[in-house]
Motif scaffolding. Structure first.
Motif, PDB file in Angstrom:
ATOM      1  N   LEU A  29      14.930  -8.619  -3.005  1.00  0.00           N
ATOM      2  CA  LEU A  29      14.475  -9.910  -3.506  1.00  0.00           C
ATOM      3  C   LEU A  29      15.632 -10.856  -3.775  1.00  0.00           C
ATOM      4  CD1 LEU A  29      11.646  -8.768  -5.954  1.00  0.00           C
ATOM      5  CD2 LEU A  29      11.333 -10.135  -3.896  1.00  0.00           C
ATOM      6  N   ARG A  30      16.752 -10.299  -4.155  1.00  0.00           N
ATOM      7  CA  ARG A  30      17.938 -11.113  -4.429  1.00  0.00           C
ATOM      8  C   ARG A  30      18.695 -11.477  -3.161  1.00  0.00           C
ATOM      9  NH1 ARG A  30      19.956  -7.432  -9.602  1.00  0.00           N
ATOM     10  NH2 ARG A  30      18.478  -8.299 -11.134  1.00  0.00           N
ATOM     11  N   GLN A  31      18.609 -10.620  -2.148  1.00  0.00           N
ATOM     12  CA  GLN A  31      19.385 -10.826  -0.934  1.00  0.00           C
ATOM     13  C   GLN A  31      18.655 -11.684   0.103  1.00  0.00           C
ATOM     14  OE1 GLN A  31      20.273  -6.883   0.431  1.00  0.00           O
ATOM     15  NE2 GLN A  31      22.100  -6.676  -0.874  1.00  0.00           N
TER      16      GLN A  31
ATOM     17  N   THR B 264      15.569  -0.824  -5.045  1.00  0.00           N
ATOM     18  CA  THR B 264      15.737  -1.356  -3.682  1.00  0.00           C
ATOM     19  C   THR B 264      15.005  -2.673  -3.511  1.00  0.00           C
ATOM     20  OG1 THR B 264      15.864   0.922  -2.838  1.00  0.00           O
ATOM     21  CG2 THR B 264      15.427  -0.826  -1.237  1.00  0.00           C
ATOM     22  N   THR B 265      13.805  -2.754  -4.062  1.00  0.00           N
ATOM     23  CA  THR B 265      13.010  -3.974  -3.949  1.00  0.00           C
ATOM     24  C   THR B 265      13.680  -5.134  -4.672  1.00  0.00           C
ATOM     25  OG1 THR B 265      10.989  -2.645  -3.870  1.00  0.00           O
ATOM     26  CG2 THR B 265      10.741  -4.988  -4.365  1.00  0.00           C
TER      27      THR B 265
ATOM     28  N   GLU C 205       0.828  -1.199   0.000  1.00  0.00           N
ATOM     29  CA  GLU C 205       0.000   0.000   0.000  1.00  0.00           C
ATOM     30  C   GLU C 205       0.872   1.264   0.000  1.00  0.00           C
ATOM     31  OE1 GLU C 205      -3.627   1.956   2.614  1.00  0.00           O
ATOM     32  OE2 GLU C 205      -1.949   0.985   3.632  1.00  0.00           O
ATOM     33  N   LYS C 206       2.042   1.193   0.676  1.00  0.00           N
ATOM     34  CA  LYS C 206       2.920   2.359   0.799  1.00  0.00           C
ATOM     35  C   LYS C 206       4.045   2.361  -0.242  1.00  0.00           C
ATOM     36  CE  LYS C 206       0.696   3.730   4.446  1.00  0.00           C
ATOM     37  NZ  LYS C 206      -0.153   4.936   4.402  1.00  0.00           N
ATOM     38  N   TRP C 207       4.065   1.338  -1.098  1.00  0.00           N
ATOM     39  CA  TRP C 207       5.162   1.182  -2.051  1.00  0.00           C
ATOM     40  C   TRP C 207       5.019   2.189  -3.199  1.00  0.00           C
ATOM     41  CZ3 TRP C 207       6.713   0.085  -6.984  1.00  0.00           C
ATOM     42  CH2 TRP C 207       7.977  -0.485  -7.156  1.00  0.00           C
TER      43      TRP C 207
END
Length: 268
Positions: free
Chosen positions: A238-240, A233-234, A224-226
């Motif tokens: 997702l990779r980390q 950053t996302t 909702e806040k994205w």
């Protein structure tokens, strides 16, 4: 009068016939449904019968966006099964075509020996199969799994119709032992329904930030806040991270919808 009832039916049918985009996904032919429902509405000469007719009409489109034509889901069991709806101090769910107790007031459990995981076989002489099938018939969706979800979420099983003002009879099963339990209706008010029916998510506040790092392996994401500037950053997170929790309890922002559809569907 029956002419007004038929007018309601014809108006609804025409809205679906000419404006509903998913009409051709309805399993039964829409004109056949009209022929089926005309006698139902003609015979619906009482308030209770008319409410049942409206529930059947709404369920005929099999669309989960209109799973019930009322916000008062607790009234539906009494409309369909008869009697007077009384809320029991324990929650139930449907699993593998059976009804099970999932949560119960502690004092009620001690007094009546009803516990979580008990299978409910009958309530007031109505078998669990009959209750499940009848409640499902009022829900507008194709899949029984989704119907069962709505029945459980709206606590419809806990609003059991009572046919005698003073007594509620429950037949349950635990470890292959079948028991009959009689409950005095006037004693139900002595138990705390709030501890049983308070939604679990009310104990968890919505995070105001788009990201919250729970631990080294897990991150919480609030769609909702994205916003779109968080794309890089996302992707990095997702990779980390091994686990990402996406909170779907509120509608996501349009930016997140665009990002997730492109990232998850196109790239993966």
């Amino acid at each position: 009068e029956f002419r007004r009832r038929l007018l309601v039916l014809f108006r609804y049918w025409n809205v679906i016939e000419y404006y509903y985009p998913y009409k051709y996904l309805v399993k039964d032919h829409w004109s056949d449904i009209l022929r089926e429902l005309i006698p139902v509405f003609v015979k619906a000469n009482s308030e209770l019968k008319y409410k049942r007719a409206l529930l059947k009409l709404n369920a005929s489109i099999k669309d989960g966006h209109s799973f019930l034509p009322t916000r008062s889901a607790f009234r539906v069991p009494a409309i369909l099964l008869g009697g007077t709806a009384k809320q029991l101090p324990f929650k139930m769910t449907i699993l593998n075509e059976k009804i099970y107790v999932t949560k119960v007031d502690e004092n009620f459990s001690r007094m009546y020996n009803i516990r979580p995981k008990d299978e409910v076989l009958e309530m007031n002489g109505l078998t669990s199969k009959y209750i499940i099938d009848t409640l499902r018939s009022s829900i507008s969706h194709l899949r029984n799994e989704v119907k069962d979800y709505f029945i459980t979420k709206m606590n419809m099983l806990s609003f059991t119709p009572v046919f005698k003002d003073s007594l509620l009879s429950i037949r349950n099963k635990r470890y292959n032992l079948i028991r009959n339990v009689s409950i005095r209706i006037d004693e139900i008010k002595n138990f705390d329904l709030g501890t049983v029916f308070k939604p679990a998510f009310l104990n968890f506040e919505f995070d105001k930030n788009p990201f919250t790092h729970i631990n080294d392996a897990t991150v919480y994401l609030n769609p909702e806040k994205w916003e779109s500037y968080l794309s890089d950053t996302t992707i990095k997170l997702l990779r980390q991270k091994r686990t990402i929790i996406i909170d779907c309890r509120k509608y996501p922002s349009l930016d997140f919808v665009k990002f997730s559809s492109s990232y998850f569907l196109e790239k993966h």
